[in-house]
Structures are given as structure tokens and as C-alpha cells.
Design an enzyme around this catalytic site. Structure first.
Site, short mmCIF file in Angstrom:
data_model
loop_
_atom_site.label_atom_id
_atom_site.label_comp_id
_atom_site.label_asym_id
_atom_site.label_seq_id
_atom_site.Cartn_x
_atom_site.Cartn_y
_atom_site.Cartn_z
N ARG A 122 0.84 -1.15 -0.13
CA ARG A 122 0.20 -0.17 0.03
C ARG A 122 0.73 1.03 -0.11
O ARG A 122 0.95 1.98 0.81
CB ARG A 122 -0.87 -0.17 1.10
CG ARG A 122 -2.15 -0.89 0.79
CD ARG A 122 -3.03 -1.14 1.79
NE ARG A 122 -4.29 -1.41 1.26
CZ ARG A 122 -5.28 -1.87 2.01
NH1 ARG A 122 -5.51 -1.90 3.53
NH2 ARG A 122 -6.69 -2.05 1.48
N GLN A 127 -1.14 2.53 -5.72
CA GLN A 127 -2.67 2.71 -5.11
C GLN A 127 -3.49 2.30 -6.44
O GLN A 127 -4.62 1.75 -6.21
CB GLN A 127 -2.71 4.10 -5.15
CG GLN A 127 -2.43 4.60 -3.36
CD GLN A 127 -2.84 6.11 -3.12
OE1 GLN A 127 -3.04 6.90 -4.19
NE2 GLN A 127 -2.54 6.26 -1.81
N ASP A 130 -4.37 -1.25 -6.14
CA ASP A 130 -4.86 -1.95 -4.86
C ASP A 130 -6.38 -2.56 -4.79
O ASP A 130 -7.22 -1.87 -4.52
CB ASP A 130 -4.76 -0.73 -3.87
CG ASP A 130 -5.10 -1.01 -2.48
OD1 ASP A 130 -5.38 -2.12 -2.34
OD2 ASP A 130 -4.96 -0.23 -1.49
N SER A 133 -8.42 -2.19 -1.72
CA SER A 133 -9.26 -1.00 -1.69
C SER A 133 -10.50 -0.84 -2.46
O SER A 133 -11.44 -0.90 -2.28
CB SER A 133 -8.21 0.12 -1.68
OG SER A 133 -7.47 0.18 -0.69
N TYR A 230 -2.35 -0.79 9.86
CA TYR A 230 -3.35 -1.75 10.20
C TYR A 230 -3.66 -1.85 11.74
O TYR A 230 -2.76 -1.51 12.44
CB TYR A 230 -3.08 -3.06 9.77
CG TYR A 230 -3.10 -3.28 8.28
CD1 TYR A 230 -4.23 -3.60 7.47
CD2 TYR A 230 -1.86 -3.15 7.37
CE1 TYR A 230 -4.54 -3.57 5.98
CE2 TYR A 230 -1.97 -3.66 6.03
CZ TYR A 230 -3.37 -3.58 5.45
OH TYR A 230 -3.34 -3.90 4.13
P1 NAD Z 1 -8.79 -3.81 7.41
O1 NAD Z 1 -9.86 -4.51 6.28
O2 NAD Z 1 -7.58 -4.45 7.78
O3 NAD Z 1 -9.81 -3.88 8.62
C1 NAD Z 1 -10.96 -3.15 8.79
C2 NAD Z 1 -10.93 -2.21 9.98
O4 NAD Z 1 -11.06 -2.86 10.99
C3 NAD Z 1 -9.49 -1.39 10.36
O5 NAD Z 1 -10.09 -0.10 10.25
C4 NAD Z 1 -9.23 -1.87 11.80
O6 NAD Z 1 -8.51 -0.88 12.44
C5 NAD Z 1 -10.55 -2.33 12.31
N1 NAD Z 1 -10.62 -3.19 13.25
C6 NAD Z 1 -9.53 -4.30 13.79
N2 NAD Z 1 -9.83 -4.77 14.75
C7 NAD Z 1 -10.67 -4.02 15.36
C8 NAD Z 1 -11.64 -4.30 16.61
N3 NAD Z 1 -11.16 -4.85 17.51
N4 NAD Z 1 -12.28 -3.44 16.90
C9 NAD Z 1 -12.80 -2.36 16.04
N5 NAD Z 1 -12.28 -2.12 14.68
C10 NAD Z 1 -11.28 -2.88 14.40
O7 NAD Z 1 -8.34 -2.48 7.17
P2 NAD Z 1 -8.31 -1.86 5.55
O8 NAD Z 1 -9.66 -1.21 5.04
O9 NAD Z 1 -7.43 -2.60 4.59
O10 NAD Z 1 -7.54 -0.29 6.06
C11 NAD Z 1 -6.27 -0.68 6.90
C12 NAD Z 1 -5.69 0.61 6.91
O11 NAD Z 1 -5.07 0.80 5.50
C13 NAD Z 1 -6.12 2.12 6.92
O12 NAD Z 1 -5.43 2.79 7.91
C14 NAD Z 1 -6.36 2.56 5.76
O13 NAD Z 1 -6.64 4.01 5.81
C15 NAD Z 1 -5.26 2.24 4.90
N6 NAD Z 1 -5.17 2.02 3.63
C16 NAD Z 1 -3.98 2.70 2.91
C17 NAD Z 1 -4.02 2.79 1.68
C18 NAD Z 1 -2.88 3.24 0.56
O14 NAD Z 1 -1.96 4.17 1.64
N7 NAD Z 1 -2.68 2.87 -0.36
C19 NAD Z 1 -5.07 2.25 0.89
C20 NAD Z 1 -6.01 1.33 1.54
C21 NAD Z 1 -5.90 1.55 2.96
#
Ligand code: NAD
Length: 423
Positions: A122, A127, A130, A133, A230
Site C-alpha cells: 500500500r 494505489q 490496490d 481497496s 493496520y
Molecule cells: P482492514 O480491512 O484490515 O480492517 C478493517 C478495519 O477494522 C480497520 O480500520 C481496523 O482498524 C479495524 N479493526 C480491527 N480490529 C478491530 C476491533 N477490535 N474493533 C474495531 N475495529 C477493528 O483495514 P483496511 O480497510 O485494509 O485499512 C487499513 C488501513 O490501511 C487504514 O489505515 C487505511 O486507511 C489504510 N489504507 C491505505 C491505503 C494506501 O495507502 N494506499 C489504501 C487502503 C487503505
């Protein structure tokens, strides 16, 4: 004649997506590829053969995979499909390798260079590639649509001459890509939205979407985000505090959407049977984590369960596939963006740079070997028909000489913890 990209029809009955669109076919042709799309490959995503043909693809049959230098897929090809693949061809898909050692070995034995799109780093450069996403975003949207469809009341507040319909209260648990889209969609439909997460960064994002944030904001919360963005697995103490805080809140909600995941672990259990029992009849819970063990007690993969107190728990599989026509267009662009980086644009041929960080992160098998550090380390028995291939170490000097760990040690233990991809 240039090199050939083949796009097969997905064989899994639950998979309605396709790995190319007319737009990406045009772009692939622009890169110098001959493109063959299997007849009917796009039908479930509302892309008829003629649309692909108009974009410059030849319409073929499954056996044309034998001509392909590159195969673009949604799901991992199984052993039977792989028999027809050309050794040395590149296969780009959501390969879902965790807990699927035999299937990973089959890819290696077939001699294909397989890329697991869900391992794409990521980083800014990647991007547009991805898939987690692009697909999670649609899953978050669809979760709200599914909830609204199961909910037998209106979501927005309606003040009419005949009386007032109150706005539905929706609670989103886990505010990553899917959760943020679920908040935005529920707000657009007029629900009053609250949300929770264990990462402090989520607080501001929730507020910026006009929803209210609810979380146990202690010292552990402040350190819950990994360097990769994460969530960490929270301690038992934190989970107990979180449950106490959310239990009272959930009892007042009409719709709960859970999306919480932790890389390398089973999904955290956030909604207990007692919490479900505390909700009003007609309330709806959508568990987007159901394929990875589920956030909700009583959620059943692939089913909509109605509890004794009349609460519906929705556990649909492959939620992005429920909006396949949109999901395919984005997925196809993700794949094209990655394939473009594997092409020598002057020579108009595939030129995989095994030192590129995107290649290193995603390449699962190569030259007859399992090469990804998280899975390598076990000998693979070659099938007789596959061409002999150079050992991975020779092809990929960047790889650690010794696999980082045996696959058993590297693969997460829980059966629920498959690859993170929503596939
Ligand atoms: P994910 O699918 O791994 O998890 C979904 C959400 O569940 C996360 O926000 C996580 O914090 C939450 N979670 C985990 N345990 C929990 C609990 N016990 N109670 C409540 N919530 C809980 O997450 P994702 O959608 O892949 O996103 C993860 C991170 O990656 C985020 O910070 C997102 O902004 C970031 N991201 C970055 C990029 C990039 O830079 N290109 C792209 C996509 C996402």
C-alpha cells in the site's frame, strides 16, 4: 504477432466478476498485446462478448489459455485448469494462498509465474493496483444496500402529513476502506451513523464523514495502529472494555455493519449473542468479516439468519461480487495498472523485473518454485509436462536464500485467517 493476454470465464459459480473490461482490453492492445477473452467471460458483469470484440479482443474458448503469455483472472486457477496453462506464463489474480498450500504447489508445478494481487504494497506508486481497496470500497457500499434491503423500515427521517418516520440508527464497527464507505452510504440514505475502531486515525475520518465516533480511547488505543496502518490484535482487557462500551449502544441500533479485520489473525469477535439478543426485532446486522471467521456471533457464511428475537444477521460471501458490474471495472483497471509495470514498452513484450518491489511483494510462484518468502521452503514435485525451470534463487537473486520461515510457520494458524482479500 505480439504476446497474448487471455481472460478466462471464472469457473466458481459464486464469482460474477471478470478480470478485464472493454477499457482495459483497449489499453492492453495499446501495449502491444493480442487479447483473447473467453466467450461469456463478462456476461455476469454485464459485458457481452461484442463489447470486448469492439474494444479489440478476439473471442475465444477456454483452451486458448494454452496460447497465453499472460492470464488475467479473479480467482486462483485450480489444478485442472492449470493443466492447460503454458509453463512460464504469468498469472495475475487474487490467489488467496494462506491455508491453501496444495493449491500454491499446483501453481508452482504448472510452472506459471503467479502474482497474488492482494499482496500489493500500500504505497503511493501502487494505489491504482490496490485490489483490496477497490473491492472493499464496493463491499462497504453493498453492505449498506443489503442492510437496507433486509430492513423493513425506511432509513431516512420522513416528516409527512401522516406522521413522522424516524431515521434509522446505524453503527459501523471497523472503519477501514469498507467501513468508511459504509458510513458515507448510510449517511446518504439518511441514517444517523455512529462508528468505532481501535485505530486513533479513524476518529478524524469518521468525524469528517459526519458520523459520531465511539471507542475506548485508552493508552492501548493510542498505540493500536501498526506502521503499515493496520490494527493490532487488542488485549483481552481492551476487548472487555470495548464490549462494555458497545453493548449498550448496539441495543439501541437498527443496523450494525461490521468490517473489522486484523492481518494475520482471525477477525475479532465484536458482537456477542447477548448483544444480538438485546436488539429490537427487525434490526439488521451485516457481517462483512464472515469469510474470515466473522465479527458477529451467530453469523453464518453465505446465509441470512433470523434469530429468535427477530434480528437478521447477514453473512453474504463475496460481497464485491454482488456489485459485479462495478467491481469488475475497478478490478480490471487494478490488474492493467500492474501488468503495465511488467512490460517493456519499447520492445512491447513482457519483461518482469524481479528486483521491483511490487514484483517481490506479489510474486508467489516462479520457474517451478514457490518463491514468496511467506510460503517458500517446501520442495515442489514437478509435473512431467511442465518445462524444466531454473531454480527460483537463480531467477530471483533478491529473494532470501533461505525462506524466511517454513510455510507452516508463516501461514496464520486460524482457518478463518485466509488471505486478507475480499474474494
Ligand atoms: P482492514 O480491512 O484490515 O480492517 C478493517 C478495519 O477494522 C480497520 O480500520 C481496523 O482498524 C479495524 N479493526 C480491527 N480490529 C478491530 C476491533 N477490535 N474493533 C474495531 N475495529 C477493528 O483495514 P483496511 O480497510 O485494509 O485499512 C487499513 C488501513 O490501511 C487504514 O489505515 C487505511 O486507511 C489504510 N489504507 C491505505 C491505503 C494506501 O495507502 N494506499 C489504501 C487502503 C487503505
Amino acid at each position: 504477432m505480439g504476446q497474448t493476454v487471455f481472460i478466462p470465464r471464472e469457473l466458481d459459480a459464486n464469482e460474477l466478476r471478470v478480470a478485464a473490461s472493454p477499457d482495459t482490453v483497449k489499453r492492453l492492445a495499446g501495449l502491444g498485446f493480442d487479447v483473447i477473452v473467453e466467450s461469456g467471460a463478462g456476461m455476469a458483469s454485464r459485458i457481452p462478448d461484442e463489447e470486448f470484440a469492439k474494444a479489440g479482443a478476439a473471442i475465444g474458448k477456454a483452451g486458448d489459455v494454452a496460447k497465453a503469455d499472460v492470464v488475467l483472472k479473479v480467482r486462483r486457477p485450480d489444478e485442472a485448469e492449470l493443466k492447460a496453462y503454458r509453463p512460464g506464463s504469468a498469472v495475475i489474480a487474487i490467489l488467496d494462498p494462506y491455508g491453501n498450500d496444495a493449491a500454491v504447489d499446483a501453481l508452482a508445478r504448472a510452472g506459471v509465474t503467479a502474482f497474488s494481487m492482494e499482496f500489493m504494497p500500500r504505497i503511493t506508486r501502487a494505489q491504482s493496483m490496490d485490489v483490496l481497496s477497490s473491492q472493499a470500497n464496493l463491499a462497504g457500499y453493498q453492505a449498506v444496500i443489503d442492510a437496507a434491503a433486509e430492513y423493513d423500515r425506511a432509513l431516512p427521517m420522513m416528516m409527512t402529513a401522516a406522521g413522522t418516520v424516524p431515521a434509522a440508527k446505524a453503527f459501523v464497527m471497523g472503519v477501514g476502506v469498507a467501513g468508511l464507505q459504509a458510513i458515507a452510504t448510510a449517511r446518504r440514505l439518511g441514517a444517523v451513523v455512529t462508528a468505532t475502531d481501535v485505530r486513533p486515525a479513524a476518529k478524524e475520518q469518521v468525524a469528517s464523514l459526519g458520523a459520531k465516533f465511539l471507542a475506548v480511547e485508552d493508552e492501548e488505543f493510542k498505540a493500536a495502529e501498526t506502521a503499515g496502518g493496520y490494527a493490532k490484535e487488542m488485549s483481552r482487557e481492551y476487548q472487555a472494555k470495548q464490549a462494555a462500551l458497545t453493548a449498550e449502544h448496539i441495543a439501541k441500533q437498527d443496523i450494525v455493519i461490521t468490517t473489522a479485520l486484523i492481518p494475520g489473525r482471525a477477525a475479532p469477535k465484536l458482537v456477542s449473542a447477548a448483544m444480538v439478543a438485546s436488539m429490537k426485532p427487525g434490526s439488521v446486522i451485516v457481517d462483512l468479516a464472515v469469510e474470515r471467521g466473522g465479527n458477529v456471533e451467530g453469523a453464518v457464511p453465505g446465509q441470512v439468519v433470523t434469530t429468535a428475537n427477530g434480528v437478521k444477521i447477514v453473512g453474504h460471501l463475496n460481497v464485491p461480487g454482488r456489485v459485479a458490474a462495478s467491481a469488475s471495472l475497478l478490478y480490471a483497471r487494478n490488474l492493467f495498472a500492474f501488468l503495465e509495470t511488467l512490460v517493456d514498452k519499447t520492445a512491447k513484450t513482457l519483461a518482469i523485473n524481479r528486483d521491483d518491489e511490487l514484483v517481490k511483494a506479489t510474486m508467489l510462484t516462479d520457474g517451478g518454485q514457490v518463491v514468496h518468502p511467506a510460503f517458500a521452503g517446501k520442495p515442489v514435485v514437478m509435473i512431467a509436462s511442465a518445462e524444466p525451470a531454473k531454480p527460483a534463487a537463480a531467477k530471483n537473486p533478491a529473494l532470501p536464500k533461505k525462506a524466511a520461515a517454513s510455510r507452516k510457520a508463516a501461514a496464520p494458524k486460524s482457518p478463518a485467517n485466509k488471505s486478507k482479500g475480499i474474494a
